[in-house]
Design an enzyme around this catalytic site. Structure first.
Site, PDB file in Angstrom:
ATOM      1  N   SER A  64       1.860  -0.632   2.394  1.00 41.80           N
ATOM      2  CA  SER A  64       1.841  -0.949   0.960  1.00 41.80           C
ATOM      3  C   SER A  64       0.491  -1.517   0.539  1.00 41.80           C
ATOM      4  CB  SER A  64       2.933  -1.973   0.625  1.00 41.80           C
ATOM      5  OG  SER A  64       4.196  -1.467   0.953  1.00 41.80           O
TER       6      SER A  64
HETATM    7  N1  SAM Z   1       6.572  -3.053   5.056  1.00 41.90           N
HETATM    8  C1  SAM Z   1       5.800  -1.902   5.421  1.00 41.90           C
HETATM    9  C2  SAM Z   1       4.377  -2.234   5.833  1.00 41.90           C
HETATM   10  O1  SAM Z   1       3.965  -3.395   5.680  1.00 41.90           O
HETATM   11  O2  SAM Z   1       3.694  -1.343   6.336  1.00 41.90           O
HETATM   12  C3  SAM Z   1       5.778  -0.883   4.297  1.00 41.90           C
HETATM   13  C4  SAM Z   1       6.504   0.293   4.698  1.00 41.90           C
HETATM   14  S1  SAM Z   1       6.744   1.687   3.676  1.00 41.90           S
HETATM   15  C5  SAM Z   1       6.228   1.338   2.051  1.00 41.90           C
HETATM   16  C6  SAM Z   1       8.532   1.686   3.606  1.00 41.90           C
HETATM   17  C7  SAM Z   1       9.202   1.734   4.958  1.00 41.90           C
HETATM   18  O3  SAM Z   1      10.625   1.744   4.746  1.00 41.90           O
HETATM   19  C8  SAM Z   1       8.895   2.984   5.779  1.00 41.90           C
HETATM   20  O4  SAM Z   1       8.426   2.597   7.035  1.00 41.90           O
HETATM   21  C9  SAM Z   1      10.245   3.696   5.871  1.00 41.90           C
HETATM   22  O5  SAM Z   1      10.423   4.429   7.069  1.00 41.90           O
HETATM   23  C10 SAM Z   1      11.216   2.544   5.749  1.00 41.90           C
HETATM   24  N2  SAM Z   1      12.580   2.919   5.331  1.00 41.90           N
HETATM   25  C11 SAM Z   1      12.957   3.855   4.437  1.00 41.90           C
HETATM   26  N3  SAM Z   1      14.305   3.878   4.336  1.00 41.90           N
HETATM   27  C12 SAM Z   1      14.786   2.915   5.191  1.00 41.90           C
HETATM   28  C13 SAM Z   1      16.095   2.445   5.528  1.00 41.90           C
HETATM   29  N4  SAM Z   1      17.215   2.953   4.993  1.00 41.90           N
HETATM   30  N5  SAM Z   1      16.200   1.436   6.431  1.00 41.90           N
HETATM   31  C14 SAM Z   1      15.092   0.880   6.999  1.00 41.90           C
HETATM   32  N6  SAM Z   1      13.826   1.292   6.714  1.00 41.90           N
HETATM   33  C15 SAM Z   1      13.674   2.290   5.823  1.00 41.90           C
END
Ligand code: SAM
Length: 213
Positions: A64
């Site tokens: 992000s």
């Molecule tokens: N917090 C992260 C960082 O600092 O890099 C940002 C990650 S990205 C914007 C969103 C993340 O949510 C992705 O890694 C994605 O795989 C995960 N994600 C999507 N759906 C999800 C779910 N149902 N449960 C857990 N993680 C999920």
């Protein structure tokens, strides 16, 4: 895994730009000033690590934008020792910010590749989460509830009930809600069935996806 004077200098400029955009929580700014964001990124993007922008990571996901990380973390009002659940571990950068601020961190990721990579990487930098889980964030983490704070780092089409139920009374849930564009939403649990809702502007996240299994 080098963190040079050049990186440190660029990081201080990033902190200044986030501050100029309105972030005031000193603990959030301090954490962003300390964490080597360039080490969380794929090699092709390292030179851009201290721009206030999101970048691609593995599995079609993103790290992000630092301002967004700071904004969500500020809304969470993290205090040392707070038990925090993160949905969407991704690169581990947001997790590192929370651990740096003294949170006891639990985090869930549904992409196996990212889960494996980040589980190995975070401890190498000295960031130890209480638990990193491979699973579906829509369900939260019942066995570790209740939490002082829950932060969702992907765009949620709706607010998952289990996340509301797993908050302590007085706890805070920060979640971007919506399909293409999300409204950053803060819920504060006031009682067993009573929640206060605050909306904090529009953001754009990759979607919170359903269970793969
Ligand atoms: N917090 C992260 C960082 O600092 O890099 C940002 C990650 S990205 C914007 C969103 C993340 O949510 C992705 O890694 C994605 O795989 C995960 N994600 C999507 N759906 C999800 C779910 N149902 N449960 C857990 N993680 C999920």
């Amino acid at each position: 895994m080098k963190d040079t004077f050049k990186h440190k200098g660029l990081r201080q400029q990033l902190v200044k730009s986030i501050k100029d955009k309105g972030i005031t929580d000193a603990n959030v700014l301090n954490a962003i000033g300390k964490i080597p964001r360039h080490l969380f990124m794929d090699s092709g993007f390292i030179d851009h690590a201290y721009q206030d922008k999101p970048f691609p990571i593995a599995a079609d996901q993103t790290i992000s934008q630092p301002y967004t990380v700071a904004f969500q973390t500020e809304l969470l009002e993290v205090k040392k020792g707070d038990k925090i659940l993160e949905i969407g571990t991704g690169s581990g950068y947001q997790a590192a910010v929370l651990i740096e601020m003294g949170a006891k961190l639990y985090s869930i990721e549904r992409q196996k590749e990212l889960f494996k990579k980040t589980s190995k990487f975070l401890p190498k930098l000295g960031y130890r989460a209480k638990k990193l889980v491979f699973g579906d964030g829509y369900k939260g983490l019942e066995e570790e509830a209740p939490f002082d704070g829950i932060i969702v780092t992907a765009g949620a089409p709706f607010v998952p009930k289990p996340l509301m139920n797993q908050l302590k009374i007085g706890g805070r849930l920060v979640i971007p809600v919506g399909d293409d564009i999300q409204t950053m939403t803060l819920f504060i649990r006031k009682g067993e069935k009573e929640f206060e809702k605050h909306e904090h502007g529009s953001f754009r996240f990759v979607p919170l996806l359903g269970d793969k299994n």
